[in-house]
Design an enzyme around this catalytic site. Structure first.
Site, PDB file in Angstrom:
ATOM      1  N   GLY A  14       0.790  -1.227   0.000  1.00 55.90           N
ATOM      2  CA  GLY A  14       0.000   0.000   0.000  1.00 55.90           C
ATOM      3  C   GLY A  14       0.821   1.275   0.000  1.00 55.90           C
ATOM      4  O   GLY A  14       0.338   2.324   0.444  1.00 55.90           O
ATOM      5  N   SER A  15       2.045   1.216  -0.553  1.00 57.91           N
ATOM      6  CA  SER A  15       2.829   2.461  -0.597  1.00 57.91           C
ATOM      7  C   SER A  15       2.161   3.469  -1.538  1.00 57.91           C
ATOM      8  O   SER A  15       2.232   4.676  -1.308  1.00 57.91           O
ATOM      9  CB  SER A  15       4.279   2.192  -1.004  1.00 57.91           C
ATOM     10  OG  SER A  15       4.371   1.802  -2.349  1.00 57.91           O
ATOM     11  N   ARG A  69     -18.841 -14.082  -9.368  1.00 57.75           N
ATOM     12  CA  ARG A  69     -20.015 -13.180  -9.328  1.00 57.75           C
ATOM     13  C   ARG A  69     -20.278 -12.650  -7.920  1.00 57.75           C
ATOM     14  O   ARG A  69     -20.659 -11.512  -7.723  1.00 57.75           O
ATOM     15  CB  ARG A  69     -21.254 -13.903  -9.859  1.00 57.75           C
ATOM     16  CG  ARG A  69     -21.412 -13.713 -11.362  1.00 57.75           C
ATOM     17  CD  ARG A  69     -22.423 -14.650 -11.892  1.00 57.75           C
ATOM     18  NE  ARG A  69     -22.086 -15.998 -11.421  1.00 57.75           N
ATOM     19  CZ  ARG A  69     -22.736 -17.099 -11.749  1.00 57.75           C
ATOM     20  NH1 ARG A  69     -23.776 -17.042 -12.527  1.00 57.75           N
ATOM     21  NH2 ARG A  69     -22.358 -18.292 -11.286  1.00 57.75           N
ATOM     22  N   ASN A 110      -5.549   3.130 -13.014  1.00 63.46           N
ATOM     23  CA  ASN A 110      -4.624   2.124 -12.485  1.00 63.46           C
ATOM     24  C   ASN A 110      -3.196   2.653 -12.603  1.00 63.46           C
ATOM     25  O   ASN A 110      -2.876   3.378 -13.542  1.00 63.46           O
ATOM     26  CB  ASN A 110      -4.770   0.840 -13.321  1.00 63.46           C
ATOM     27  CG  ASN A 110      -3.815  -0.261 -12.880  1.00 63.46           C
ATOM     28  OD1 ASN A 110      -3.704  -0.561 -11.685  1.00 63.46           O
ATOM     29  ND2 ASN A 110      -3.121  -0.862 -13.834  1.00 63.46           N
ATOM     30  N   HIS A 112       0.615   1.314 -13.154  1.00 64.31           N
ATOM     31  CA  HIS A 112       1.331   0.113 -13.611  1.00 64.31           C
ATOM     32  C   HIS A 112       2.840   0.398 -13.608  1.00 64.31           C
ATOM     33  O   HIS A 112       3.268   1.456 -14.086  1.00 64.31           O
ATOM     34  CB  HIS A 112       0.858  -0.271 -15.021  1.00 64.31           C
ATOM     35  CG  HIS A 112       1.440  -1.570 -15.482  1.00 64.31           C
ATOM     36  ND1 HIS A 112       0.972  -2.780 -15.029  1.00 64.31           N
ATOM     37  CD2 HIS A 112       2.473  -1.844 -16.314  1.00 64.31           C
ATOM     38  CE1 HIS A 112       1.694  -3.748 -15.574  1.00 64.31           C
ATOM     39  NE2 HIS A 112       2.606  -3.209 -16.359  1.00 64.31           N
ATOM     40  N   ASP A 149     -10.069  -0.122 -18.744  1.00 62.39           N
ATOM     41  CA  ASP A 149     -11.170  -0.614 -19.577  1.00 62.39           C
ATOM     42  C   ASP A 149     -11.281  -2.121 -19.380  1.00 62.39           C
ATOM     43  O   ASP A 149     -10.680  -2.665 -18.448  1.00 62.39           O
ATOM     44  CB  ASP A 149     -10.971  -0.203 -21.058  1.00 62.39           C
ATOM     45  CG  ASP A 149      -9.704  -0.785 -21.663  1.00 62.39           C
ATOM     46  OD1 ASP A 149      -9.107  -1.698 -21.056  1.00 62.39           O
ATOM     47  OD2 ASP A 149      -9.310  -0.324 -22.754  1.00 62.39           O
ATOM     48  N   GLU A 150     -11.990  -2.815 -20.257  1.00 67.81           N
ATOM     49  CA  GLU A 150     -12.207  -4.255 -20.050  1.00 67.81           C
ATOM     50  C   GLU A 150     -10.928  -5.081 -20.229  1.00 67.81           C
ATOM     51  O   GLU A 150     -10.834  -6.202 -19.769  1.00 67.81           O
ATOM     52  CB  GLU A 150     -13.297  -4.793 -20.978  1.00 67.81           C
ATOM     53  CG  GLU A 150     -14.704  -4.684 -20.417  1.00 67.81           C
ATOM     54  CD  GLU A 150     -15.322  -3.304 -20.603  1.00 67.81           C
ATOM     55  OE1 GLU A 150     -14.619  -2.404 -21.127  1.00 67.81           O
ATOM     56  OE2 GLU A 150     -16.483  -3.122 -20.216  1.00 67.81           O
ATOM     57  N   GLY A 151      -9.948  -4.541 -20.922  1.00 56.91           N
ATOM     58  CA  GLY A 151      -8.694  -5.274 -21.105  1.00 56.91           C
ATOM     59  C   GLY A 151      -7.815  -5.165 -19.862  1.00 56.91           C
ATOM     60  O   GLY A 151      -8.173  -4.512 -18.886  1.00 56.91           O
ATOM     61  N   VAL A 152      -6.667  -5.827 -19.916  1.00 60.35           N
ATOM     62  CA  VAL A 152      -5.724  -5.709 -18.802  1.00 60.35           C
ATOM     63  C   VAL A 152      -4.593  -4.766 -19.224  1.00 60.35           C
ATOM     64  O   VAL A 152      -3.857  -5.060 -20.172  1.00 60.35           O
ATOM     65  CB  VAL A 152      -5.148  -7.100 -18.413  1.00 60.35           C
ATOM     66  CG1 VAL A 152      -4.180  -6.959 -17.244  1.00 60.35           C
ATOM     67  CG2 VAL A 152      -6.273  -8.055 -18.055  1.00 60.35           C
TER      68      VAL A 152
HETATM   69  C1  GAR Z   1       3.237  -1.213  -7.463  1.00 59.71           C
HETATM   70  O1  GAR Z   1       4.512  -1.248  -8.037  1.00 59.71           O
HETATM   71  C2  GAR Z   1       2.173  -1.161  -8.551  1.00 59.71           C
HETATM   72  O2  GAR Z   1       2.530  -0.419  -9.659  1.00 59.71           O
HETATM   73  C3  GAR Z   1       2.068  -2.624  -8.899  1.00 59.71           C
HETATM   74  O3  GAR Z   1       2.125  -3.289  -7.655  1.00 59.71           O
HETATM   75  C4  GAR Z   1       2.934  -2.527  -6.758  1.00 59.71           C
HETATM   76  C5  GAR Z   1       2.154  -2.322  -5.477  1.00 59.71           C
HETATM   77  O4  GAR Z   1       2.915  -1.630  -4.513  1.00 59.71           O
HETATM   78  N1  GAR Z   1       0.856  -2.882  -9.649  1.00 59.71           N
HETATM   79  C6  GAR Z   1       0.794  -3.774 -10.624  1.00 59.71           C
HETATM   80  O5  GAR Z   1       1.721  -4.500 -10.931  1.00 59.71           O
HETATM   81  C7  GAR Z   1      -0.541  -3.827 -11.345  1.00 59.71           C
HETATM   82  N2  GAR Z   1      -0.443  -4.598 -12.544  1.00 59.71           N
HETATM   83  P1  GAR Z   1       2.193  -0.928  -3.264  1.00 59.71           P
HETATM   84  O6  GAR Z   1       1.257  -1.942  -2.629  1.00 59.71           O
HETATM   85  O7  GAR Z   1       3.336  -0.565  -2.350  1.00 59.71           O
HETATM   86  O8  GAR Z   1       1.453   0.280  -3.765  1.00 59.71           O
END
Ligand code: GAR
Length: 198
Positions: A14-15, A69, A110, A112, A149-152
């Site tokens: 959760g940083s 669901r 999101n 990434h 969106d619906e994709g990843v």
């Molecule tokens: C982060 O690096 C985030 O970008 C990544 O997980 C980590 C969570 O760190 N997310 C993904 O890879 C999503 N595809 P956090 O819990 O310290 O925020």
């Protein structure tokens, strides 16, 4: 001006949640409030961070809701009660159910840990992203904030920033360099969206 309501979905440390909490508290994200945190794991330290700041926090896990669901309904019930203007996936490592994406289209973002569209998709999350970047011999990596969106990892990009890949990097050192950038661009992206809401 009405408060901008932010719901945050998390899975682990959760940083990124923390950097949103800090930016709301110090006014970098104006007129806003984090109205709830949902975690895909019961043991996520992110839940503790939320509680320390008196933010309602709940876990909706695959173990408790084995049926997709049921899980979707549980997430929707919480989100609907929070009336979010924006839903932030901040290290949320599950795939968000399509019904949630449909209902909140254009209001979910999101973060990434790579330069999308490279190194995105269902197998690229957390440390695996950095392993793949190093294995591919990339000279740079970075972080991307995008609409969901619906994709990843396929939605429209909002902000992206690069970092170098340095000789001697391992997945951990690269992860830390990228994380610093995440903590910069995520609050910036939220502040931009908050500002543009009217
Ligand atoms: C982060 O690096 C985030 O970008 C990544 O997980 C980590 C969570 O760190 N997310 C993904 O890879 C999503 N595809 P956090 O819990 O310290 O925020």
């Amino acid at each position: 001006m009405e408060t901008f309501r932010i719901s945050v979905l998390v899975s682990g440390n959760g940083s990124n949640l923390q950097c949103i909490i800090d930016a709301v508290e110090d006014g970098r994200i104006a007129n806003s409030k984090i109205v709830g945190v949902i975690s895909s794991s019961e043991n996520a330290y992110a839940l503790e961070r939320a509680r320390q700041h008196e933010i309602p926090a709940a876990a909706v896990t695959k173990y408790e809701y084995a049926d997709m669901r049921d899980r979707m309904d549980a997430i929707l019930k919480i989100l609907d009660g929070e009336h979010p203007d924006l839903i932030v996936l901040a290290g949320y490592l599950s795939i968000l159910p399509a019904k949630v994406v449909e209902k909140y289209r254009g209001r979910i973002i999101n973060i990434h840990p790579a330069l999308l569209p490279k190194f995105g998709g269902k197998d690229f999350y957390g440390i695996h992203v950095h392993e793949a970047v190093l294995a591919a011999g990339e000279k740079e990596s970075g972080a991307t904030v995008h609409y969901v969106d619906e994709g990843v990892d396929t939605g429209k990009i909002i902000l992206q920033e690069k970092v170098p890949v340095l000789p001697g990097d391992d997945p951990q050192t690269l992860r830390e360099r990228v994380l610093e950038i995440e903590h910069k661009i995520l609050p910036e992206a939220i502040a931009m969206i908050e500002k543009a809401r009217h």
